[in-house]
Design an enzyme around this catalytic site. Sequence first.
Site, short mmCIF file in Angstrom:
data_model
loop_
_atom_site.label_atom_id
_atom_site.label_comp_id
_atom_site.label_asym_id
_atom_site.label_seq_id
_atom_site.Cartn_x
_atom_site.Cartn_y
_atom_site.Cartn_z
N TYR A 199 61.35 31.82 47.97
CA TYR A 199 60.25 31.41 48.85
C TYR A 199 59.18 30.68 48.05
O TYR A 199 58.67 29.63 48.47
CB TYR A 199 59.66 32.65 49.52
CG TYR A 199 58.57 32.37 50.53
CD1 TYR A 199 58.89 31.90 51.81
CD2 TYR A 199 57.23 32.57 50.22
CE1 TYR A 199 57.89 31.65 52.74
CE2 TYR A 199 56.23 32.33 51.16
CZ TYR A 199 56.57 31.86 52.41
OH TYR A 199 55.58 31.61 53.34
N ASP A 224 67.70 22.69 64.93
CA ASP A 224 67.96 23.47 63.72
C ASP A 224 67.54 22.58 62.56
O ASP A 224 68.21 21.58 62.27
CB ASP A 224 69.45 23.82 63.64
CG ASP A 224 69.81 24.62 62.39
OD1 ASP A 224 68.94 24.75 61.49
OD2 ASP A 224 70.95 25.12 62.30
N ILE A 259 57.84 37.79 60.29
CA ILE A 259 58.38 37.49 58.97
C ILE A 259 57.91 38.51 57.93
O ILE A 259 58.57 38.76 56.93
CB ILE A 259 58.01 36.04 58.54
CG1 ILE A 259 58.98 35.53 57.46
CG2 ILE A 259 56.58 35.96 58.03
CD1 ILE A 259 58.79 34.06 57.14
N GLY A 271 55.40 33.47 66.83
CA GLY A 271 54.49 33.56 65.69
C GLY A 271 53.50 32.42 65.60
O GLY A 271 52.94 31.95 66.59
#
Length: 309
Positions: free
Chosen positions: A233, A70, A268, A23
């Site tokens: 979000y 991560d 997404i 992306g």
Amino acid sequence: MDRSSASNPSEKRIAVVTGGNKGIGLEVCRQLASKGVLVVLTARDEKRGTKAAQALHASGLSDVVYHKLDVADPSDAARLADFIRNKFGKLDILINNAGVIGATAEIDTRAPLQDVLVGKNPAERLQWLLQHSTETYEEAEECLKINYFGTKYVTTALLPLLQASSDGRVVNVSSNYGLLRYFSGEGLKQELNNIENLTVERLDEMSRLFLNDYKNGQLKSHGWPADAEYLAYKVSKALINGYTRMMAKDFPELRINSVHPGYCMTDINYDTGELTAAEGAGSIVRVALMPAGGPTGVFFYQNEVAPAV
């Protein structure tokens, strides 16, 4: 781990991109490397991250190094910092791109998605996606952990290396969904906009308070976003915007900004956006490579400075 790089890396600017295997993140890596920046492409999935770096090498961009990360694991961030310190001694650019939407779209995959979306403009596509999305407490918790805390963990670990640069830059990938207008309470809006008094500890506490109110059904009564989808979000990106402005105040020698790259076509959002990932990445890269002495503590709506409220 692929540690290949060109000769004389000390002469190049060094950049870290989180979530760089696909992306917008992958396009940021591509564009930075094409402009002569040595890029450390990070991803939590080693197989996907290595494959992405190899694809960039195959396209002629040899100055890309993969390192596992991560963002939600502080020990991973510490290991990345050790790697960069030992190999390069400094870091010039950090792009905090890794993130999740904090929701699940229930979509009938028997029909090609583009057939369903044909004839719809970007606003209609987004509305269609929202109507098919659900958000659980567990997803909200993961969203805050990755989007906000992940940004903080990585920035904190790499901060001394950024300070070792003659012109350190941090770009936090944000969203127009992080604007304070989505909050229902004036108190929270004012507190998040009061950068002189805002602290990391208070931002951390806000994250915990939001999740507690989410679990107990008290979002609207306590001033959080509550009347639409992607609630976690929105909060995560608002916290990132606050963190960006606060860090810029505390570390004036660095250029620290946040960027809304636009509604881009990525996995997404099931490729429902109006811009390509490359176009969104272009806004991020432009901010990352601004001339020395440029703005700091600013929210960019794509390529333009905009209010964070």
